[in-house]
Enzyme design. Structure first.
Site, PDB file in Angstrom:
ATOM      1  NE  ARG A 130       6.644  -0.460  10.244  1.00 31.87           N
ATOM      2  CZ  ARG A 130       5.511  -0.559   9.568  1.00 31.87           C
ATOM      3  NH1 ARG A 130       5.416  -0.044   8.360  1.00 31.87           N
ATOM      4  NH2 ARG A 130       4.478  -1.165  10.108  1.00 31.87           N
ATOM      5  NE  ARG A 157      -4.016  -1.381  10.203  1.00 29.21           N
ATOM      6  CZ  ARG A 157      -2.949  -0.827   9.625  1.00 29.21           C
ATOM      7  NH1 ARG A 157      -2.955   0.428   9.299  1.00 29.21           N
ATOM      8  NH2 ARG A 157      -1.888  -1.555   9.365  1.00 29.21           N
ATOM      9  NE  ARG A 169       7.318  -3.010   5.812  1.00 27.96           N
ATOM     10  CZ  ARG A 169       5.989  -2.865   5.796  1.00 27.96           C
ATOM     11  NH1 ARG A 169       5.399  -2.305   4.761  1.00 27.96           N
ATOM     12  NH2 ARG A 169       5.250  -3.312   6.784  1.00 27.96           N
ATOM     13  CE  LYS A 217      -2.254  -0.915   3.863  1.00 29.68           C
ATOM     14  NZ  LYS A 217      -1.702  -2.232   4.287  1.00 29.68           N
TER      15      LYS A 217
HETATM   16  P1  AMP Z   1       1.038   0.410   9.072  1.00 27.51           P
HETATM   17  O1  AMP Z   1       2.217   1.295   8.874  1.00 27.51           O
HETATM   18  O2  AMP Z   1      -0.165   0.882   8.324  1.00 27.51           O
HETATM   19  O3  AMP Z   1       1.345  -1.044   8.823  1.00 27.51           O
HETATM   20  O4  AMP Z   1       0.649   0.515  10.623  1.00 27.51           O
HETATM   21  C1  AMP Z   1       1.551   0.116  11.639  1.00 27.51           C
HETATM   22  C2  AMP Z   1       0.800  -0.016  12.949  1.00 27.51           C
HETATM   23  O5  AMP Z   1       0.221   1.230  13.315  1.00 27.51           O
HETATM   24  C3  AMP Z   1      -0.369  -1.002  12.938  1.00 27.51           C
HETATM   25  O6  AMP Z   1       0.065  -2.334  13.167  1.00 27.51           O
HETATM   26  C4  AMP Z   1      -1.218  -0.471  14.086  1.00 27.51           C
HETATM   27  O7  AMP Z   1      -0.664  -0.812  15.351  1.00 27.51           O
HETATM   28  C5  AMP Z   1      -1.043   1.049  13.919  1.00 27.51           C
HETATM   29  N1  AMP Z   1      -2.087   1.623  13.029  1.00 27.51           N
HETATM   30  C6  AMP Z   1      -1.906   2.201  11.813  1.00 27.51           C
HETATM   31  N2  AMP Z   1      -3.071   2.604  11.291  1.00 27.51           N
HETATM   32  C7  AMP Z   1      -4.031   2.263  12.173  1.00 27.51           C
HETATM   33  C8  AMP Z   1      -5.446   2.363  12.199  1.00 27.51           C
HETATM   34  N3  AMP Z   1      -6.136   2.916  11.170  1.00 27.51           N
HETATM   35  N4  AMP Z   1      -6.104   1.895  13.293  1.00 27.51           N
HETATM   36  C9  AMP Z   1      -5.444   1.356  14.337  1.00 27.51           C
HETATM   37  N5  AMP Z   1      -4.118   1.187  14.369  1.00 27.51           N
HETATM   38  C10 AMP Z   1      -3.401   1.637  13.300  1.00 27.51           C
END
Ligand code: AMP
Length: 191
Positions: free
Chosen positions: A134, A89, A128, A14
């Site tokens: 991360r 989400r 990654r 994404k």
């Molecule tokens: P991402 O970078 O989108 O993979 O997000 C990394 C982490 O951030 C996720 O595993 C969640 O812990 C948190 N996170 C990101 N976006 C959301 C969301 N819309 N709702 C809840 N937690 C989120």
């Protein structure tokens, strides 16, 4: 106004595709994951709270995430369109987004899901993790938890927009360029 949800499991590409799409379509890119990481790097209270969930592979609570998203949208009036990456989400987040956009006289144009099987996403996330720094990309148990959270809480968001005929899926396996091409075709067909 184009309001596009780029959907898919963690590691489905994404972020990579969003970066290309914002350039082509001149959109504002909102990634809630990037926003949380920014807060963490600045050691804010919000960052500390978010980190306690992210390190466990859990979703940050809806109330916190929705408030942060709302502020970002409100801080950017007059943009031509927005690409939502990693949000909504949960169905509660989707409902809050729908309500907020309706107040602004607009709505979701479409949700496009990148379809990638589990074993492939685990491989991609671990790869990654070698360069992203991360911590949630480096530990297999955390990755598994993120995939579980996606399946139980996030996939219903696909169905939420499918009911309105707005969800579609594209194959997320292939070159970045090939997937980008499919995404552009799908977006151009949204009208
Ligand atoms: P991402 O970078 O989108 O993979 O997000 C990394 C982490 O951030 C996720 O595993 C969640 O812990 C948190 N996170 C990101 N976006 C959301 C969301 N819309 N709702 C809840 N937690 C989120």
């Amino acid at each position: 106004m184009l309001n596009l949800i780029l959907f898919g499991p963690p590691g489905s590409g994404k972020g990579t595709q969003a970066a290309h799409l914002v350039e082509k379509y001149q959109l504002l890119h909102i990634s809630t994951g990037d926003m949380f990481r920014y807060e963490i790097s600045n050691s804010t209270e919000l960052g500390q709270l978010a980190k306690s969930y992210m390190d466990q592979g859990q979703l940050v609570p809806d109330s916190v995430t929705i408030a942060m998203l709302r502020k970002r949208v409100e801080d950017n009036p007059g943009v031509g369109g927005i690409i939502y990456d990693g949000f909504p989400r949960t169905v509660a987040q989707a409902e809050a987004l729908d309500e907020m956009l309706a107040e602004m006289g607009t709505g979701i144009s479409g949700l496009i899901a990148l379809d990638v099987p589990d074993d492939e996403i685990t491989k991609r996330i671990l790869l990654r993790g070698q360069s992203s720094g991360r911590s949630d990309d480096s530990d297999e148990a955390t990755i598994r938890k993120r995939i579980d959270e996606y399946k139980s809480k996030t996939t219903p968001v696909f169905d939420h927009y499918a009911k309105a005929g707005k969800s579609l899926k594209i194959n997320g396996i292939g070159s970045v360029e090939a997937i980008f091409g499919q995404l552009c075709e799908a977006i151009d067909a949204l009208g």
